[in-house]
Design a protein around this motif. Structure first.
Motif, PDB file in Angstrom:
ATOM      1  N   LEU A 385       0.623  -0.901  -0.057  1.00 46.00           N
ATOM      2  CA  LEU A 385       0.195  -0.050   0.522  1.00 46.00           C
ATOM      3  C   LEU A 385       1.248   1.567  -0.280  1.00 46.00           C
ATOM      4  O   LEU A 385       0.540   1.930  -0.774  1.00 46.00           O
ATOM      5  CB  LEU A 385      -1.150   0.161   1.015  1.00 46.00           C
ATOM      6  CG  LEU A 385      -2.412  -0.646   1.102  1.00 46.00           C
ATOM      7  CD1 LEU A 385      -3.052  -0.993   2.615  1.00 46.00           C
ATOM      8  CD2 LEU A 385      -3.063  -0.689   0.038  1.00 46.00           C
ATOM      9  N   LEU A 386       2.309   1.081   0.857  1.00 43.70           N
ATOM     10  CA  LEU A 386       2.653   2.084   0.590  1.00 43.70           C
ATOM     11  C   LEU A 386       3.759   2.543  -0.601  1.00 43.70           C
ATOM     12  O   LEU A 386       3.523   3.862  -1.158  1.00 43.70           O
ATOM     13  CB  LEU A 386       3.647   2.026   2.169  1.00 43.70           C
ATOM     14  CG  LEU A 386       2.735   2.535   3.439  1.00 43.70           C
ATOM     15  CD1 LEU A 386       3.810   2.423   4.706  1.00 43.70           C
ATOM     16  CD2 LEU A 386       2.239   3.955   3.226  1.00 43.70           C
ATOM     17  N   PRO A 571     -14.984  -1.852  -6.853  1.00 41.81           N
ATOM     18  CA  PRO A 571     -13.770  -2.977  -6.943  1.00 41.81           C
ATOM     19  C   PRO A 571     -14.332  -3.719  -8.006  1.00 41.81           C
ATOM     20  O   PRO A 571     -15.045  -4.083  -8.312  1.00 41.81           O
ATOM     21  CB  PRO A 571     -13.589  -3.856  -5.292  1.00 41.81           C
ATOM     22  CG  PRO A 571     -14.744  -3.727  -5.209  1.00 41.81           C
ATOM     23  CD  PRO A 571     -15.445  -3.042  -5.391  1.00 41.81           C
ATOM     24  N   SER A 572     -12.910  -4.298  -8.853  1.00 41.49           N
ATOM     25  CA  SER A 572     -12.840  -5.413  -9.498  1.00 41.49           C
ATOM     26  C   SER A 572     -13.731  -6.955  -9.671  1.00 41.49           C
ATOM     27  O   SER A 572     -13.382  -7.254  -8.046  1.00 41.49           O
ATOM     28  CB  SER A 572     -12.225  -5.984 -10.224  1.00 41.49           C
ATOM     29  OG  SER A 572     -10.788  -6.253  -9.455  1.00 41.49           O
ATOM     30  N   GLY A 684      -6.420  -6.262  -0.777  1.00 44.20           N
ATOM     31  CA  GLY A 684      -5.396  -6.747  -1.682  1.00 44.20           C
ATOM     32  C   GLY A 684      -5.088  -6.322  -2.455  1.00 44.20           C
ATOM     33  O   GLY A 684      -3.822  -6.905  -2.881  1.00 44.20           O
ATOM     34  N   GLY A 685      -5.160  -5.001  -2.593  1.00 41.99           N
ATOM     35  CA  GLY A 685      -3.264  -3.964  -3.683  1.00 41.99           C
ATOM     36  C   GLY A 685      -3.721  -3.910  -5.076  1.00 41.99           C
ATOM     37  O   GLY A 685      -3.032  -2.926  -5.300  1.00 41.99           O
ATOM     38  N   LYS A 686      -4.807  -4.324  -5.807  1.00 40.45           N
ATOM     39  CA  LYS A 686      -5.024  -4.287  -6.692  1.00 40.45           C
ATOM     40  C   LYS A 686      -5.255  -2.898  -7.042  1.00 40.45           C
ATOM     41  O   LYS A 686      -6.162  -1.841  -6.420  1.00 40.45           O
ATOM     42  CB  LYS A 686      -6.204  -4.971  -7.397  1.00 40.45           C
ATOM     43  CG  LYS A 686      -6.433  -4.784  -8.723  1.00 40.45           C
ATOM     44  CD  LYS A 686      -7.619  -6.038  -9.181  1.00 40.45           C
ATOM     45  CE  LYS A 686      -7.803  -6.158 -10.356  1.00 40.45           C
ATOM     46  NZ  LYS A 686      -8.540  -7.294 -11.071  1.00 40.45           N
ATOM     47  N   TRP A 687      -5.216  -2.098  -8.243  1.00 43.47           N
ATOM     48  CA  TRP A 687      -4.928  -0.743  -7.936  1.00 43.47           C
ATOM     49  C   TRP A 687      -6.570  -0.330  -8.737  1.00 43.47           C
ATOM     50  O   TRP A 687      -6.651  -1.120  -9.920  1.00 43.47           O
ATOM     51  CB  TRP A 687      -4.390  -0.643  -8.991  1.00 43.47           C
ATOM     52  CG  TRP A 687      -2.587   0.538  -8.616  1.00 43.47           C
ATOM     53  CD1 TRP A 687      -2.215  -0.360  -7.665  1.00 43.47           C
ATOM     54  CD2 TRP A 687      -1.720   0.669  -8.545  1.00 43.47           C
ATOM     55  NE1 TRP A 687      -1.138  -0.335  -6.313  1.00 43.47           N
ATOM     56  CE2 TRP A 687      -0.371   0.903  -7.476  1.00 43.47           C
ATOM     57  CE3 TRP A 687      -1.222   2.184  -9.851  1.00 43.47           C
ATOM     58  CZ2 TRP A 687       0.948   1.483  -8.006  1.00 43.47           C
ATOM     59  CZ3 TRP A 687      -0.107   2.448  -9.755  1.00 43.47           C
ATOM     60  CH2 TRP A 687       1.025   1.696  -9.293  1.00 43.47           C
ATOM     61  N   LYS A 688      -7.358   0.369  -8.456  1.00 45.95           N
ATOM     62  CA  LYS A 688      -8.518   0.953  -9.568  1.00 45.95           C
ATOM     63  C   LYS A 688      -7.742   1.823 -10.118  1.00 45.95           C
ATOM     64  O   LYS A 688      -7.244   2.664 -10.121  1.00 45.95           O
ATOM     65  CB  LYS A 688      -9.476   1.905  -8.095  1.00 45.95           C
ATOM     66  CG  LYS A 688      -9.965   0.749  -7.453  1.00 45.95           C
ATOM     67  CD  LYS A 688     -11.620   1.891  -6.675  1.00 45.95           C
ATOM     68  CE  LYS A 688     -11.764   0.998  -6.018  1.00 45.95           C
ATOM     69  NZ  LYS A 688     -13.173   1.593  -4.615  1.00 45.95           N
ATOM     70  N   MET A 689      -8.681   2.692 -11.484  1.00 41.16           N
ATOM     71  CA  MET A 689      -8.689   3.133 -12.303  1.00 41.16           C
ATOM     72  C   MET A 689      -8.013   4.281 -11.556  1.00 41.16           C
ATOM     73  O   MET A 689      -6.915   5.178 -12.290  1.00 41.16           O
ATOM     74  CB  MET A 689      -9.858   3.401 -13.060  1.00 41.16           C
ATOM     75  CG  MET A 689      -9.087   4.333 -14.024  1.00 41.16           C
ATOM     76  SD  MET A 689     -10.345   4.703 -15.591  1.00 41.16           S
ATOM     77  CE  MET A 689     -11.108   3.051 -16.465  1.00 41.16           C
ATOM     78  N   LEU A 690      -8.877   5.101 -10.413  1.00 37.68           N
ATOM     79  CA  LEU A 690      -8.177   6.381  -9.640  1.00 37.68           C
ATOM     80  C   LEU A 690      -6.652   5.955  -9.407  1.00 37.68           C
ATOM     81  O   LEU A 690      -5.974   7.100  -9.445  1.00 37.68           O
ATOM     82  CB  LEU A 690      -9.160   6.917  -8.701  1.00 37.68           C
ATOM     83  CG  LEU A 690      -8.784   7.380  -7.814  1.00 37.68           C
ATOM     84  CD1 LEU A 690      -8.708   8.945  -8.257  1.00 37.68           C
ATOM     85  CD2 LEU A 690      -9.504   7.812  -6.754  1.00 37.68           C
ATOM     86  N   ASP A 847      -7.178  -9.335 -13.799  1.00 32.76           N
ATOM     87  CA  ASP A 847      -8.081 -10.529 -12.927  1.00 32.76           C
ATOM     88  C   ASP A 847      -7.075 -10.507 -11.329  1.00 32.76           C
ATOM     89  O   ASP A 847      -6.435  -9.441 -10.093  1.00 32.76           O
ATOM     90  CB  ASP A 847      -8.295 -11.945 -13.568  1.00 32.76           C
ATOM     91  CG  ASP A 847      -9.469 -11.073 -13.902  1.00 32.76           C
ATOM     92  OD1 ASP A 847     -10.281 -11.116 -14.248  1.00 32.76           O
ATOM     93  OD2 ASP A 847      -9.777 -12.598 -14.160  1.00 32.76           O
ATOM     94  N   ASP A 848      -7.215 -12.179 -11.191  1.00 34.31           N
ATOM     95  CA  ASP A 848      -5.297 -12.227  -9.533  1.00 34.31           C
ATOM     96  C   ASP A 848      -4.373 -11.913 -10.341  1.00 34.31           C
ATOM     97  O   ASP A 848      -3.591 -12.382  -8.549  1.00 34.31           O
ATOM     98  CB  ASP A 848      -5.745 -13.106  -9.286  1.00 34.31           C
ATOM     99  CG  ASP A 848      -7.769 -12.952  -8.773  1.00 34.31           C
ATOM    100  OD1 ASP A 848      -7.779 -11.741  -8.225  1.00 34.31           O
ATOM    101  OD2 ASP A 848      -7.924 -14.424  -8.273  1.00 34.31           O
ATOM    102  N   ILE A 849      -3.788 -11.034 -10.760  1.00 32.06           N
ATOM    103  CA  ILE A 849      -2.410 -11.348 -10.983  1.00 32.06           C
ATOM    104  C   ILE A 849      -1.314 -10.620 -10.288  1.00 32.06           C
ATOM    105  O   ILE A 849      -1.968  -9.297 -11.005  1.00 32.06           O
ATOM    106  CB  ILE A 849      -1.635 -11.670 -12.829  1.00 32.06           C
ATOM    107  CG1 ILE A 849      -2.334 -12.742 -13.069  1.00 32.06           C
ATOM    108  CG2 ILE A 849      -0.076 -11.315 -12.466  1.00 32.06           C
ATOM    109  CD1 ILE A 849      -2.097 -12.646 -14.742  1.00 32.06           C
ATOM    110  N   PRO A 850      -1.267 -10.221  -8.702  1.00 27.07           N
ATOM    111  CA  PRO A 850      -0.777  -8.464  -8.346  1.00 27.07           C
ATOM    112  C   PRO A 850       0.736  -7.898  -9.702  1.00 27.07           C
ATOM    113  O   PRO A 850       0.266  -8.968  -9.951  1.00 27.07           O
ATOM    114  CB  PRO A 850      -0.569  -9.089  -7.200  1.00 27.07           C
ATOM    115  CG  PRO A 850       0.277 -10.469  -7.450  1.00 27.07           C
ATOM    116  CD  PRO A 850      -0.748 -11.602  -9.029  1.00 27.07           C
ATOM    117  N   GLY A 851       0.045  -5.994  -9.588  1.00 28.98           N
ATOM    118  CA  GLY A 851       1.329  -5.965 -10.427  1.00 28.98           C
ATOM    119  C   GLY A 851       0.766  -4.605 -10.375  1.00 28.98           C
ATOM    120  O   GLY A 851      -0.752  -4.125 -10.674  1.00 28.98           O
ATOM    121  N   ASP A 852       1.206  -3.720 -10.981  1.00 24.85           N
ATOM    122  CA  ASP A 852       0.605  -2.406 -11.491  1.00 24.85           C
ATOM    123  C   ASP A 852       1.343  -2.365 -13.253  1.00 24.85           C
ATOM    124  O   ASP A 852       1.757  -2.560 -13.905  1.00 24.85           O
ATOM    125  CB  ASP A 852       1.463  -1.197 -10.742  1.00 24.85           C
ATOM    126  CG  ASP A 852       2.459  -1.069 -10.213  1.00 24.85           C
ATOM    127  OD1 ASP A 852       3.552  -2.054 -10.485  1.00 24.85           O
ATOM    128  OD2 ASP A 852       2.989   0.126 -10.868  1.00 24.85           O
TER     129      ASP A 852
END
Ligand code: BMA
Length: 893
Positions: A385-386, A571-572, A684-690, A847-852
Motif C-alpha cells: 500500500l505504501l 472494486p474489480s 488485496g492491493g489491486k489498483w483502481k483506475m483512480l 484479474d488476480d495477477i498482482p502487479g501494476d
C-alpha cells in the motif's frame, strides 16, 4: 504449552526499523539481567458456556481463530458478517500456561506486559486477578511479583463482548445522551461505539463491515528483572535556530527497582557521540538528554522534494553494577511548521505546511484500517500500500481517526519513503463521554501513542479527532440550543484540556490541530468549535457532493487545504468474486445492496456516471456487471481528477478571496474488505483506475486543462521550490473517428512559477474549433502536455473533453486486440495493443495477477501502443494473456 524463555539478560537491541517499542533480538547471559518470556503462540480459547473450545494464536482474535480452526468460513464471504454476529455478542476466555525457571522467578520484579488487548478484559494469573483492560490502544503492564510458580502458571484473559460493554456504558450514562446511538441501518452495525476505546470502524462504517473483534491483538510477555527495565526510548531532533545546529531530545522511560548510577553513551556513528551521567531512584523514571549534534547533517525531505536520510542513533547504558542496556533508533533531521497567517487580498488565514523552511503542497490520501482483523495485517500488505502511494507521487497520508494507530512498521516505512503522516487520534464522527474513567484511559492512550510515534520524522502533525468539531457546529445529532454548551464543554475537556495538553507536553516539535476539518486558530478563537468549520478561508475542509456534476469545477470549495473529498466506485470482479457467487453479480442483487454501506451509494454512482457516460447495456449479465464496475471506476477517476487538478491549480490563486490551496488528501487510499468505497486501491492491493490517474494528477509538474467562460485554459503547476522551467504547451485536437490529429497548437515559451500554477495557454473554444476545421465539441478531444523549448516532455500527457463522452460523435467500438511479451527483466511484461479506432478509458485488468501497469485507463489515439505490466510475483506471458480483459468506454454499450 511451551513458551520460549528468552534469557534477555542485560542486553537490549532496539531495532526501530522493524520493531517499534518492542525490545528484541540480541541475548547476553547475565545473572542480574532482564529475562523475557514470550507468551505468544498457542493459547486455549473458550466461549462463555464452553460450547466452543479451540486453540487460538496470540497475537490474534476470536474470529481469526474460529476461521483458522474451521469453525466458521471466511467472515468476509457474502452475508457472513450478519451470520457471525453471535461471535461478538459472546464473551470469550483465552488461557495459557507457562513455567518460569527458579533463577528467573527469584528476581526482584516480574511484570506481565500486554502490548494490546481488544478490548474489555479481566486478567488473572494463578487464580488471582491481576488487572483489567478497557482500551485497545494502550499497552498494559501488570506487576506479578510473588505470584509466579515454577511450573503450570495459568494465565487467563476473560474478554467481554465489546457490544455488550458499549451498551451497558451508554445505559449507565443517564444524565444526558452521547450521540450517535447507532450507525445508520444501511451499515448493519452495532451501537454506542463511542463508549469504548476501540477502533470506531469495528462497529461498522460507510465503507466497512461490523466485526466488533475480541482478542489479544498484540504480543504478551513476562519481564523479570532485578535492577531496571527500559519502557521506552525516544529520539526527537530539534533545530536550534540561535546556534544553527541540531539537538536530539532523547528520553528514556525506565522502571527502576534498585537505585542505580551509571553512564549513558549516545552516538550517531561518524557524526557525534556524547556521554551523560545517570542516577536513578526506584520507581518509574523519565530521563531526558539533549544530544548536541554540532555537525552538518543531511535533511530529511518529503518524497519528491529531496532524499530521506535516516541516521542510526545508538544508546548504550552502563550501570555501575556492570549491567548494560543497548538500544538503537533511526533519526532524521527535518523541521515542520503549520503556517496560519494573513494572506494579502484574502480574508481568513493561510493553512500550509513548511518543511525545513519550504512550503510543501501535501499530495495524498486518507488511510483506513487495512483489515477488520488487525492480526491478519502483514508487513507485505502495508508495504504494498505504501509503495503504491509513493508510485502515485503521493507525499502524504492521513491516518484517519476512526481506525487504529498503525503498527510500527507503517511509520518506519513512511520514514523511508518520505510519506508525511497526518496522525489523527482515534475519535470519529461522534460525541464522546468525559467521565473520569474514560478521560483517564484516554490520557494514558495519548501519552503512550505520542511516545511511541514521536521519533518518526514522517509524522508531521497530530490531530485530535475526525469531524467532531463539525458534528457539533453543524448539528449532526439534533442537539438543542440549550444543550449545546454542555457538549461544547465536553468537547473542550476531551480534546483541548486533555489530549492537546498531553501532546504539547510530550512533543513540542509538531503542530497540533484539535479536529479535521477545523478552522485552526480561528476555531480556537471561537471557543474551539467554530461556527463553520468548513469555512474555506481557514484550516482544512472535507467536501462531498455526489449528485452535483463533478465536471463542474466551479462547485468545489476553493479551500486552503482539502483533507477529504471523493467518490465511490466498485472494486474489480476478481476481487469481488472471492466473496460472492455468480448470482450476486448484478447491480440490483441482494449482495450488491448488502455490501453498500453508504445510503444510496449505488444510485449515486450510476447517476453521476450517467451525466457523462452511457451506462452499460450488455445482454450478458456477467458482462454487464463487469462493465458497470468499470463505469463506476471511470466516473470516480474522472471526478477525483477534476477536483484534484482544481485544487492544485488553486495553490497560487486567490479568487473572490479564496484559494492558496496547499494540500489534497482524497478520501480514501485503501479498503478494509471487498466492497464499494471511495478507495483508489482495492482490498488485496489491486489498483483502481483512480490510482493510476493519481500518478499523473500528482505529477511534480502537472499540465491541466479547464474550460472557463467559453475559453480553454491550460495551467502548469509546479511543486519545485526554485527551478523555473521554460515551457511550451503542446495542444492537439483529435477527432473520435481518426488517428491523425486534426490540428495542433503550440503556446509561446512561458516561464512557469516554482511552487505555483501558471497560465500557459488560453483560447476561446469557438476559435479553437473554427481554426481546427472539422472539429466540433462532440467530435473532437483536446490533448496536451508541456515540453521544454527543445521539445523534451516535462509533464504527463493530459486531455480535456469538450463535451460529455456520452455525446461523442464518431466514437466507435475500437476492437482492441493484444499480444504479451516477457520483457526479460524483473517480471516486466510488454502488452502491445492494437485498435481499429481511437478509444477512451482503455482499461487493462489481469484479474488476480498482482502487479501494476505503467499506465491504465488511458486514451488510445494511435493504432498500436505498448503498456508495461510489472508483476509483483513470478508470472508468465501466457498467464497474463489468459487473464487479460481489455475494456474501453465504447465497449460497454
Ligand atoms: C468522511 C470520513 C469518513 C467517511 C467518509 C465517506 O467524512 O471521515 O467518516 O467514511 O467521509 O463518507
Amino acid at each position: 504449552m511451551n513458551h520460549a524463555v528468552l534469557s534477555f539478560a542485560c542486553f537490549y537491541l532496539l531495532e526501530a526499523l522493524f520493531l517499534d517499542s518492542v525490545f528484541a533480538s540480541e541475548v547476553k547471559s547475565h545473572s542480574l539481567g532482564v529475562d523475557i518470556i514470550s507468551l505468544n503462540g498457542k493459547w486455549q480459547l473458550l466461549n462463555s458456556n464452553s460450547s466452543v473450545s479451540l486453540s487460538a494464536e496470540v497475537p490474534g482474535c476470536v474470529h481469526t481463530a474460529l476461521q483458522r480452526q474451521g469453525f466458521i468460513s471466511d467472515p468476509y464471504y457474502r452475508f457472513n458478517d450478519l451470520a457471525y454476529r453471535w461471535i461478538s455478542l459472546d464473551n470469550w476466555t483465552y488461557t495459557t500456561s507457562f513455567s518460569v525457571p527458579t533463577h528467573v522467578r527469584e528476581k526482584e520484579k516480574a511484570v506481565l506486559v500486554f502490548e494490546g488487548v481488544d478490548t474489555i478484559s479481566t486478567i488473572s494469573l494463578n487464580g488471582v486477578t491481576i488487572g483489567k483492560t478497557d482500551n485497545m490502544f494502550r499497552r498494559y503492564d501488570f506487576e506479578v511479583t510473588g505470584l509466579l510458580k515454577d511450573k503450570e502458571n495459568i494465565l487467563q484473559v476473560w474478554i467481554m463482548s465489546a457490544v455488550t460493554y458499549a451498551s451497558q456504558k451508554s445505559n449507565a450514562h443517564t444524565e444526558y445522551r452521547v450521540p450517535p446511538d447507532c450507525p445508520p441501518p444501511v451499515q448493519k452495525g452495532e451501537c454506542h461505539v463511542n463508549f469504548i476505546r476501540k477502533a470506531q470502524s469495528s462497529f461498522s462504517w460507510d465503507w466497512g463491515p461490523s466485526f466488533p473483534t475480541l482478542g489479544i491483538w498484540k504480543g504478551v510477555q513476562l519481564e523479570v528483572f532485578n535492577t531496571l527495565r527500559v519502557l521506552s526510548f525516544t529520539t526527537v531532533p530539534k533545530y536550534d535556530s540561535a546556534h544553527s545546529s541540531w539537538n536530539v531530545d532523547v528520553e528514556l522511560f525506565l522502571d527502576v527497582v534498585v537505585a542505580s548510577k551509571g553512564l549513558v553513551l549516545l552516538s550517531i556513528p561518524l557524526l557525534h557521540s556524547e556521554e551523560f551521567q545517570l542516577s536513578l531512584s526506584p520507581g518509574q523514571s523519565r530521563k531526558s538528554f539533549v544530544f548536541q549534534v554540532n555537525q552538518s547533517v543531511s535533511l530529511w525531505w518529503p518524497f519528491g522534494h529531496g532524499e530521506q536520510p535516516l541516521y542510526d542513533l545508538k544508546m548504550d547504558m552502563n550501570l555501575e553494577g556492570g549491567e548494560t542496556f543497548n538500544a538503537q533508533r533511526k533519526v532524521a533531521f527535518r523541521t515542520v511548521e503549520l503556517i496560519q497567517e494573513p494572506i494579502p487580498s484574502s480574508p481568513g488565514l493561510s493553512f500550509y505546511f513548511r518543511i525545513n523552511g519550504k512550503p510543501i503542497f501535501l499530495k495524498g490520501s486518507n488511510w483506513i484500517p487495512v483489515h477488520a482483523f488487525q492480526d491478519q495485517v502483514t508487513t507485505d500488505m502495508i508495504t504494498i500500500l505504501l509503495q503504491s502511494a509513493q508510485k502515485a507521487n503521493m507525499n502524504a497520508l492521513r491516518v484517519w481517526g476512526g481506525g487504529v494507530y498503525e503498527q510500527g512498521i507503517f511509520y518506519s516505512l513512511c520514514d523511508m519513503y518520505g510519506i508525511m503522516i497526518w496522525q489523527d487520534f482515534m475519535f470519529a464522527c461522534a460525541l464522546y463521554p468525559t467521565e473520569k474513567d474514560f478521560i483517564q484511559t484516554v490520557r494514558e492512550e495519548v501519552t503512550q501513542q505520542v511516545r511511541r510515534l514521536k521519533s518518526h520524522p514522517s509524522v508531521v502533525i497530530w490531530s485530535g479527532n475526525n469531524e467532531n468539531e463539525a458534528a457539533i457546529a453543524t448539528d449532526w445529532f439534533n442537539i438543542t440550543v440549550a444543550e449545546r454548551p454542555l457538549y461544547v464543554k465536553d468537547y473542550v475537556k476531551l480534546y483541548v484540556e486533555n489530549i492537546r495538553d498531553i501532546v504539547l507536553q510530550e512533543d513540542s516539535t509538531r503542530p497540533f490541530l484539535v479536529s479535521s476539518p477545523t478552522n485552526g486558530v480561528e476555531s480556537e478563537k471561537e471557543g474551539w468549535v467554530a461556527q463553520d468549520p468548513y469555512d474555506p478561508h481557514y484550516g482544512d475542509t472535507h467536501y462531498y457532493s455526489y449528485y452535483k456534476d463533478c465536471w463542474d469545477w466551479t462547485a468545489f470549495p476553493r479551500t486552503r487545504f482539502a483533507s477529504e473529498y471523493g467518490f465511490q466506485s466498485w472494486p474489480s470482479l476478481s476481487t469481488l468474486s472471492k466473496v460472492s457467487v455468480s448470482s450476486d453479480w448484478d447491480f440490483s442483487s441482494n449482495f450488491s445492496s448488502h455490501r453498500q454501506h453508504h445510503e444510496d451509494g449505488n444510485q449515486q454512482m450510476l447517476k453521476q456516471a450517467e451525466l457523462h457516460y452511457i451506462l452499460p447495456n450488455s445482454t450478458d449479465p456477467v458482462q454487464k456487471y463487469r462493465d458497470t464496475i468499470y463505469i463506476t471506476q471511470v466516473m470516480q477517476a474522472q471526478c477525483v481528477k477534476i477536483q484534484t487538478e482544481f485544487y492544485r491549480r488553486s495553490r497560487s490563486d486567490i479568487v473572490e478571496g479564496k484559494g492558496h490551496t496547499m494540500g489534497t488528501l482524497y478520501w480514501q487510499l485503501n479498503d478494509i474488505w471487498q466492497g464499494p468505497s471511495w478507495s483508489s486501491v482495492e482490498f488485496g492491493g489491486k489498483w483502481k483506475m483512480l490510482h493510476y490517474w493519481a500518478t499523473d494528477f500528482y505529477a511534480p509538474i502537472l499540465s491541466m486543462g479547464v474550460e472557463d467562460k467559453g475559453d480553454l485554459l491550460m495551467y502548469a503547476v509546479s511543486d519545485s521550490h526554485s527551478e523555473q522551467h521554460n515551457v511550451k504547451a503542446k495542444v492537439k485536437l483529435y477527432s473520435w473517428s481518426s488517428f491523425d490529429a486534426v490540428c495542433s497548437f503550440e503556446s509561446n515559451v512561458t516561464t512557469i512559477k516554482a511552487g505555483g500554477s501558471t497560465l500557459v495557454f488560453q483560447k476561446p473554444i469557438s476559435a479553437l474549433l473554427t481554426q481546427c476545421g472539422n472539429c466540433t465539441r462532440r467530435s473532437c478531444i483536446v490533448t496536451f502536455h508541456l515540453s521544454s523549448p527543445e521539445g523534451q516532455m516535462i509533464s504527463p500527457h493530459n486531455h480535456i473533453f469538450l463535451s460529455s463522452p456520452r455525446h461523442a460523435e464518431g466514437l466507435q467500438k475500437p476492437n482492441i486486440t493484444f499480444t504479451v511479451k516477457d520483457a526479460g527483466i524483473m517480471q516486466n511484461f510488454v502488452v502491445t495493443l492494437y485498435c481499429s479506432f481511437p478509444a477512451v478509458y482503455v482499461w487493462l485488468d489481469v484479474d488476480d495477477i498482482p502487479g501494476d501497469f505503467n499506465v491504465n485507463g488511458f486514451l488510445m489515439l494511435s493504432k498500436n501502443s505498448s503498456v508495461t505490466f510489472g508483476a509483483w510475483r513470478p508470472t508468465t506471458a501466457e498467464e497474463i494473456t489468459a487473464n487479460l480483459h481489455i475494456t474501453s468506454l465504447r465497449d460497454v454499450y
